[in-house]
Design a protein around this motif. Structure first.
Motif, PDB file in Angstrom:
ATOM      1  N   ASP A   7     -15.960   5.114   7.207  1.00 33.24           N
ATOM      2  CA  ASP A   7     -14.858   4.335   7.767  1.00 33.24           C
ATOM      3  C   ASP A   7     -14.759   4.489   9.281  1.00 33.24           C
ATOM      4  O   ASP A   7     -13.782   4.044   9.896  1.00 33.24           O
ATOM      5  CB  ASP A   7     -13.528   4.774   7.132  1.00 33.24           C
TER       6      ASP A   7
ATOM      7  N   GLU B 246       0.820  -1.209   0.000  1.00 32.80           N
ATOM      8  CA  GLU B 246       0.000   0.000   0.000  1.00 32.80           C
ATOM      9  C   GLU B 246       0.864   1.275   0.000  1.00 32.80           C
ATOM     10  O   GLU B 246       0.639   2.204  -0.765  1.00 32.80           O
ATOM     11  CB  GLU B 246      -0.942   0.011   1.200  1.00 32.80           C
TER      12      GLU B 246
ATOM     13  N   SER C  58      -8.596   8.689   0.463  1.00 32.03           N
ATOM     14  CA  SER C  58      -8.052   9.567  -0.566  1.00 32.03           C
ATOM     15  C   SER C  58      -7.145  10.592   0.108  1.00 32.03           C
ATOM     16  O   SER C  58      -7.156  10.753   1.331  1.00 32.03           O
ATOM     17  CB  SER C  58      -9.192  10.294  -1.296  1.00 32.03           C
TER      18      SER C  58
ATOM     19  N   ASP D 232      -4.664   3.177   3.591  1.00 37.39           N
ATOM     20  CA  ASP D 232      -4.635   3.084   2.134  1.00 37.39           C
ATOM     21  C   ASP D 232      -6.006   3.339   1.527  1.00 37.39           C
ATOM     22  O   ASP D 232      -6.121   3.760   0.376  1.00 37.39           O
ATOM     23  CB  ASP D 232      -4.132   1.697   1.717  1.00 37.39           C
ATOM     24  N   ASN D 233      -7.059   3.105   2.291  1.00 38.48           N
ATOM     25  CA  ASN D 233      -8.426   3.261   1.805  1.00 38.48           C
ATOM     26  C   ASN D 233      -8.836   4.729   1.667  1.00 38.48           C
ATOM     27  O   ASN D 233      -9.863   5.037   1.060  1.00 38.48           O
ATOM     28  CB  ASN D 233      -9.392   2.544   2.750  1.00 38.48           C
TER      29      ASN D 233
ATOM     30  N   LYS E  63      -4.164  -0.778   5.998  1.00 38.12           N
ATOM     31  CA  LYS E  63      -5.216  -0.904   4.991  1.00 38.12           C
ATOM     32  C   LYS E  63      -6.266   0.192   5.147  1.00 38.12           C
ATOM     33  O   LYS E  63      -6.807   0.701   4.164  1.00 38.12           O
ATOM     34  CB  LYS E  63      -5.850  -2.292   5.076  1.00 38.12           C
ATOM     35  N   THR E  64      -6.577   0.560   6.394  1.00 43.18           N
ATOM     36  CA  THR E  64      -7.482   1.692   6.622  1.00 43.18           C
ATOM     37  C   THR E  64      -6.887   2.958   6.026  1.00 43.18           C
ATOM     38  O   THR E  64      -7.575   3.737   5.360  1.00 43.18           O
ATOM     39  CB  THR E  64      -7.718   1.901   8.132  1.00 43.18           C
TER      40      THR E  64
END
Length: 270
Positions: free
Chosen positions: A191, A80, A121, A118-119, A115-116
């Motif tokens: 999120d 990521e 913008s 990378d999610n 991962k959060t």
């Protein structure tokens, strides 16, 4: 066995569009596509290098102590983070890497945090930083807490719209996009990085939700969450600290070139 990191080759795509067509669609981003199936390009390697530099800085003297970064976390950081050129993303990924280094080899929480991250913008990530850095500064040393739901509700803040736009570095061309604010705050809320009670708009609309005298002009009202605070702490290398460390005088969330607080932002639940 860890899954391989795969970069689509330029040749495979160019077979359909031609190299000029790929370049026209992607612009400079086309540099990320290797000649064939190269695992990394120079840019990705540089990005990972910057993340490791940040991690080394955040660890400080602790880097001399025994420790390990779980392979699952390393995979997430490389997969990521290697595509992240944004300064805030590099800062956060470096913090996640530093936070993940411990003597507990099975503590792979950092993989989920990465991962959060990378999610998000670049707009959402910058806004996340500004919200939590502002909350940290406004409520510092006031006995505030993230531990209970009712405590978190008291951490609501108001941000004047003009000052928010300046802090976000939003250009006129970006501002002309009518979906921008919705993208930012709907995404953060979905999120669970801000609570459901958020709004932006004129004074009357904000006061109908917040009922606060602190709202004196058009702006934004939002409330931080435990998950948002967790990401913030991990992003600065404090993944082993309790959430309320955000309000400690020792907590450091400085990013070069970024304001630490949105001008004229204020608490709404005083």
């Amino acid at each position: 066995m860890p899954e391989p990191i795969i970069t689509v080759g330029l040749g495979a795509i160019a077979a359909y569009l031609g190299k000029d067509g790929v370049a026209k669609i992607l612009g400079p981003t086309a540099d990320y596509l290797g000649g064939e199936l190269q695992e990394f390009t120079k840019k990705r390697i540089n990005n990972v290098g910057k993340i490791f530099q940040k991690a080394e800085y955040k660890l400080g003297k602790k880097i001399e102590q025994p420790g390990v970064v779980p392979s699952k976390v390393l995979k997430a950081i490389i997969n990521e983070g290697s595509y992240s050129e944004d300064a805030i993303a590099v800062e956060y990924f470096g913090g996640v890497l530093a936070s993940s280094r411990s003597e507990l080899s099975r503590d792979d929480r950092g993989a989920r945090i990465a991962k959060t991250l990378d999610n998000l913008s670049c707009y959402q990530l910058r806004c996340h930083y500004l919200i939590y850095s502002t909350v940290s500064n406004i409520y510092k040393s006031k006995g505030s807490s993230f531990n209970q739901h009712n405590d978190r509700r008291k951490l609501e803040i108001f941000m004047p719209l003009n000052e928010f736009v300046v802090a976000m570095g939003i250009t006129q061309k970006e501002w002309n996009n009518p979906q921008l604010l919705s993208h930012i705050f709907t995404g953060l809320n979905s999120d669970d990085l801000i609570a459901d009670n958020w709004a932006f708009g004129p004074i009357e609309a904000l006061k109908s939700m917040s009922h606060s005298e602190a709202i004196t002009e058009p702006g934004i009202v939002c409330t931080p969450t435990a998950k948002g605070a967790e990401l913030f702490l991990w992003g600065f290398g404090y993944g082993s600290h309790e959430l309320d460390y955000i309000f400690s005088d020792e907590f450091n969330s400085v990013i070069d070139g970024m304001p630490q607080i949105i001008e004229k932002a204020s608490a709404t639940k005083t």
